[in-house]
Write a protein that holds these residues in place. Sequence first.
Motif, PDB file in Angstrom:
ATOM      1  N   GLY A  96       0.816  -1.199   0.000  1.00  0.00           N
ATOM      2  CA  GLY A  96       0.000   0.000   0.000  1.00  0.00           C
ATOM      3  C   GLY A  96       0.854   1.256   0.000  1.00  0.00           C
ATOM      4  O   GLY A  96       2.042   1.232   0.341  1.00  0.00           O
TER       5      GLY A  96
ATOM      6  N   CYS B 290      -3.802  -2.720  -2.319  1.00  0.00           N
ATOM      7  CA  CYS B 290      -4.278  -1.343  -2.202  1.00  0.00           C
ATOM      8  C   CYS B 290      -3.550  -0.437  -3.208  1.00  0.00           C
ATOM      9  O   CYS B 290      -3.758  -0.568  -4.404  1.00  0.00           O
ATOM     10  CB  CYS B 290      -4.141  -0.849  -0.770  1.00  0.00           C
TER      11      CYS B 290
ATOM     12  N   GLN C  69      -3.375  -0.546  -7.393  1.00  0.00           N
ATOM     13  CA  GLN C  69      -3.623   0.544  -8.332  1.00  0.00           C
ATOM     14  C   GLN C  69      -2.467   0.702  -9.325  1.00  0.00           C
ATOM     15  O   GLN C  69      -2.682   0.999 -10.507  1.00  0.00           O
ATOM     16  CB  GLN C  69      -3.852   1.839  -7.560  1.00  0.00           C
TER      17      GLN C  69
ATOM     18  N   THR D 240      -7.503   3.704 -12.396  1.00  0.00           N
ATOM     19  CA  THR D 240      -7.899   4.131 -11.056  1.00  0.00           C
ATOM     20  C   THR D 240      -7.968   5.653 -11.010  1.00  0.00           C
ATOM     21  O   THR D 240      -7.110   6.342 -11.566  1.00  0.00           O
ATOM     22  CB  THR D 240      -6.880   3.642 -10.003  1.00  0.00           C
TER      23      THR D 240
ATOM     24  N   GLU E  28     -10.517  -2.377   4.160  1.00  0.00           N
ATOM     25  CA  GLU E  28     -10.168  -1.490   3.047  1.00  0.00           C
ATOM     26  C   GLU E  28     -10.001  -0.059   3.553  1.00  0.00           C
ATOM     27  O   GLU E  28     -10.823   0.435   4.323  1.00  0.00           O
ATOM     28  CB  GLU E  28     -11.250  -1.517   1.971  1.00  0.00           C
TER      29      GLU E  28
ATOM     30  N   HIS F 122      -8.899   3.246   1.302  1.00  0.00           N
ATOM     31  CA  HIS F 122      -8.378   3.790   0.042  1.00  0.00           C
ATOM     32  C   HIS F 122      -9.294   4.882  -0.490  1.00  0.00           C
ATOM     33  O   HIS F 122     -10.498   4.902  -0.218  1.00  0.00           O
ATOM     34  CB  HIS F 122      -8.209   2.682  -1.005  1.00  0.00           C
TER      35      HIS F 122
ATOM     36  N   GLU G  86     -14.309  -8.516  -5.664  1.00  0.00           N
ATOM     37  CA  GLU G  86     -13.254  -7.614  -5.192  1.00  0.00           C
ATOM     38  C   GLU G  86     -11.927  -8.047  -5.774  1.00  0.00           C
ATOM     39  O   GLU G  86     -11.602  -9.225  -5.873  1.00  0.00           O
ATOM     40  CB  GLU G  86     -13.184  -7.653  -3.665  1.00  0.00           C
TER      41      GLU G  86
ATOM     42  N   TYR H 176      -7.770  -4.701  -2.742  1.00  0.00           N
ATOM     43  CA  TYR H 176      -7.796  -3.576  -1.818  1.00  0.00           C
ATOM     44  C   TYR H 176      -7.776  -4.031  -0.359  1.00  0.00           C
ATOM     45  O   TYR H 176      -7.760  -3.195   0.551  1.00  0.00           O
ATOM     46  CB  TYR H 176      -9.037  -2.715  -2.061  1.00  0.00           C
TER      47      TYR H 176
END
Length: 482
Positions: free
Chosen positions: A292, A326, A330, A359, A385, A387, A408, A421
């Motif tokens: 992330g 996450c 992206q 994204t 999640e 984000h 997901e 995510y």
Amino acid sequence: MIQGTTSDAGKSTLAAGLCRVLYRRGIRVAPFKPQNMALNSAVTLDGGEIGRAQAVQAQASGLEPHSDMNPVLLKPTSDQGAQVIIHGKARFNLEAGAYHDYKPTAMRAVLESWSRLSAEYQCLIIEGAGSPAEINLRQGDIANMGFAEAADVPVILIADIDRGGVFAHLVGTLALLSTSERDRVKGFVINRFRGDIALLQSGLDWLEQETGKPVLGVLPYLHDLHIEAEDAVPRGASTIATTAKLRVIAPVLPRISNHTDFDALRLHPQVDFRFIGPSEPIPPADLIILPGSKNVRADLAFLREQGWEPAILRHLRYGGKLLGICGGFQMLGKTVADPLGLEGHPGCDAGLSLLDMQTELQAEKQLVQSSGTLSLGKATVTGYEIHMGMSTGPALLRSLAMLPSGPEGAISEDGKIAGTYLHGLFDHPEACAAILAWAGLAQPEAYDYRALREASLNRLADVLEAHLDWAKLGPMVFPEVI
């Protein structure tokens, strides 16, 4: 309130341990941190966001985390700016100077949460931030003595003897406090001691005579204690003895967030896990995980500057697996757009183009606790999640998981690349085993990281029971409950 002479003195650990001691004694206890600055965060039961350390302290207290336990959370987006989260919700981004002006408003939010928790629980264990002796931060302080004075709470000062200079740290910190603040300090705890305690006794006697305050305990250095770090990224390879290893690496990005996702892998007996730092080449591995990020576009640019992009593509050509979590998820798409400038200047950057999706960052942050089923082996998965980006595109038609809210994440047609995510992806034994099997580990063991965390909290509480002077500590600090 637990305050430290330095960062990483042991405030979070001592607070968690005290929460567990009191919980085991049948006391209704809860954690509290007025202001936190961390990129490791957790989603709360009331749909907010707090520091990860307070979520662990909530577990130590037998509670679900709540946004009142950490009413002000700062998540750095650059060296001088941060996203400001109040009562669990992202409000805005501020530069350091502007946040200093905002502190009186932040203090009101802190005292609101303090009032609500005080009415509900018998005892609150409060964690300070950094050191109370930072002269440049004293004015308007809401994290240390500024809060302690406003709430009228006693303070324990903890120092880390392992880094050296422990007596200078303690006496020097006291010297930089005001008279009323010094009076508020009820005693000292010395952390991470190893050796013969008899050789330390003369120093303890001097400290008590010099300051007029008692040493409330000397805590031993606890090897292999596994409680999530507040923010610092653990470095080096796995410390657990392993057999039949799966090689897993994660590049350390400048704004890496929720690196606690990898704790279950670092400690897994069949996994050789490593964080890869700046200027380090990407070594041969079975699985690369992109973590992330609090600033996805800037961290993606950093990844490219390090020469990691061609190394990742080479890894895939040789049959390796790639997972994005996450912000890392992206990055796998074609573009990452930030039209509102939420994480930096407005704009749109090319992603790694490994998944057919795009994204766009949006003002409303997604904060969700989730559980469902992985497409890999139909394993149970749990997580949360956090984000601001919303991803769309054909790649999402091949989902990595099915949650109550719907599909997901994504997994590529050739099965080499996956993204999600979900933070905490490896904490559930079934999900961890399924992902490791996908990455190439034959016969992965069911490894319950959550059970290890629970055992670590109990071990820590046992140590505090044995090494703190409860005859002094109880009446002095907890007179109404002990």
